[in-house]
Scaffold this motif. Structure first.
Motif, PDB file in Angstrom:
ATOM      1  N   THR A  98      37.818  46.720  49.317  1.00 32.07           N
ATOM      2  CA  THR A  98      38.270  45.828  50.006  1.00 32.07           C
ATOM      3  C   THR A  98      38.336  45.279  51.528  1.00 32.07           C
ATOM      4  OG1 THR A  98      40.400  46.310  48.453  1.00 32.07           O
ATOM      5  CG2 THR A  98      40.420  44.406  50.798  1.00 32.07           C
TER       6      THR A  98
ATOM      7  N   ASN B 145      35.977  40.436  42.691  1.00 26.62           N
ATOM      8  CA  ASN B 145      37.236  39.302  43.475  1.00 26.62           C
ATOM      9  C   ASN B 145      36.300  38.909  44.781  1.00 26.62           C
ATOM     10  OD1 ASN B 145      38.877  39.231  40.982  1.00 26.62           O
ATOM     11  ND2 ASN B 145      39.939  41.229  41.427  1.00 26.62           N
ATOM     12  N   GLY B 146      36.518  37.281  45.059  1.00 28.37           N
ATOM     13  CA  GLY B 146      35.745  36.933  46.059  1.00 28.37           C
ATOM     14  C   GLY B 146      34.472  36.474  46.502  1.00 28.37           C
ATOM     15  N   SER B 147      33.824  37.004  47.166  1.00 29.33           N
ATOM     16  CA  SER B 147      32.344  36.308  47.612  1.00 29.33           C
ATOM     17  C   SER B 147      31.609  37.433  48.028  1.00 29.33           C
ATOM     18  CB  SER B 147      32.535  35.635  48.599  1.00 29.33           C
ATOM     19  OG  SER B 147      31.196  35.035  48.735  1.00 29.33           O
ATOM     20  N   THR B 148      30.675  38.309  47.123  1.00 27.83           N
ATOM     21  CA  THR B 148      30.143  39.155  47.211  1.00 27.83           C
ATOM     22  C   THR B 148      28.432  39.440  46.582  1.00 27.83           C
ATOM     23  OG1 THR B 148      31.525  40.042  46.387  1.00 27.83           O
ATOM     24  CG2 THR B 148      29.500  41.521  46.387  1.00 27.83           C
TER      25      THR B 148
ATOM     26  N   ASN C 120      37.968  42.891  54.499  1.00 33.67           N
ATOM     27  CA  ASN C 120      38.905  42.227  55.266  1.00 33.67           C
ATOM     28  C   ASN C 120      38.414  42.087  56.222  1.00 33.67           C
ATOM     29  OD1 ASN C 120      40.658  41.036  53.161  1.00 33.67           O
ATOM     30  ND2 ASN C 120      42.067  42.757  53.534  1.00 33.67           N
TER      31      ASN C 120
ATOM     32  N   GLY D 222      36.014  34.300  41.890  1.00 33.86           N
ATOM     33  CA  GLY D 222      34.388  35.560  41.892  1.00 33.86           C
ATOM     34  C   GLY D 222      33.320  35.257  41.931  1.00 33.86           C
TER      35      GLY D 222
ATOM     36  N   SER E 206      36.925  43.675  46.755  1.00 33.57           N
ATOM     37  CA  SER E 206      37.717  41.855  46.910  1.00 33.57           C
ATOM     38  C   SER E 206      37.121  41.480  48.107  1.00 33.57           C
ATOM     39  CB  SER E 206      39.116  42.189  46.746  1.00 33.57           C
ATOM     40  OG  SER E 206      39.657  42.160  45.285  1.00 33.57           O
ATOM     41  N   GLY E 207      37.063  40.744  48.778  1.00 33.61           N
ATOM     42  CA  GLY E 207      37.083  40.375  49.954  1.00 33.61           C
ATOM     43  C   GLY E 207      35.521  39.371  50.487  1.00 33.61           C
ATOM     44  N   THR E 208      35.143  38.933  51.411  1.00 38.86           N
ATOM     45  CA  THR E 208      33.632  38.871  51.823  1.00 38.86           C
ATOM     46  C   THR E 208      32.320  40.312  52.169  1.00 38.86           C
ATOM     47  OG1 THR E 208      34.520  36.938  51.262  1.00 38.86           O
ATOM     48  CG2 THR E 208      32.274  37.345  52.494  1.00 38.86           C
TER      49      THR E 208
END
Length: 209
Positions: A62, A108-111, A64, A132, A86-88
């Motif tokens: 995660t 989930n989020g931007s990877t 943030n 995602g 999760s997160g970027t």
């Protein structure tokens, strides 16, 4: 310094079974091969790689705050249990070693994987649900072995200027998958591989063979 006990509350360097929190205001540098279970980078915190060291993550990631892989920092997701990113996060060198296609690494989020880095898929199913996104920028090509794959179930997968050799699984049921950026970029699914589209949008810059 991840390898220094003075960096951590209690003076103990985290190990493979420990959940790690990089607290707001902290700047932790990976200075040796390291491992943990779940890892959380809080808002205002930074985790950086100080060289060609591998951080093995056996649980969830995660972010943030901020992660900086430098020019050769490696993050490897390991273990035979499902995990979530999760997160970027922009990874430099990313390895997926999650046991097999029955083990999910959900984004989930931007990877993304940076253009100067690489993605190594050893095993596990990278799953991208709605909300995602996963962008793979290197131009060095990508090999998907029989034990690995992509499962786009509502999110977005974007790959760069390279060809994919697929001996595993590429499956799109919803969302968008965009393979390649120039006409020579192909998706080559070999005898042991599968390319399954039951919904969503698929764009291939070159050929599907």
């Amino acid at each position: 310094d991840w390898s220094s006990s003075t960096s951590w509350v209690g003076g103990v360097v985290p190990g493979a079974g420990d959940n790690v929190v990089i607290a707001t205001g902290a700047n932790v540098i990976i200075a040796s091969a390291s491992s943990c279970s779940n890892l959380t980078i809080q808002s205002g915190a930074t985790l950086s790689s100080g060289g060609p060291y591998t951080l093995q993550v056996n649980g969830d990631w995660t972010n943030n705050g901020s992660y900086n892989g430098g020019t050769n920092g490696i993050v490897e997701f390991t273990g035979a249990t499902n995990a979530i990113i999760s997160g970027t996060t922009n990874f430099e060198e990313l390895k997926i070693t999650k046991g097999g296609l029955n083990t999910k690494l959900t984004i989930n989020g931007s990877t993304s994987v940076t253009s100067g880095g690489s993605l190594t898929m050893n095993s596990g199913l990278i799953t991208i649900p709605a909300g995602g996104s996963f962008t793979v920028n290197p131009s060095s090509g990508l090999a998907i072995p029989i034990t690995a794959g992509f499962d786009i179930t509502g999110g977005t997968l974007t790959t760069g200027n390279f060809t994919i050799t697929n001996e595993g699984l590429i499956r799109i049921s919803a969302g968008t998958a965009a393979f390649g950026s120039v006409s020579g970029n192909t998706v080559h699914t070999k005898t042991d591989g599968a390319f399954i589209v039951s919904g969503g949008t698929v764009n291939i810059a070159g050929r599907l063979e």
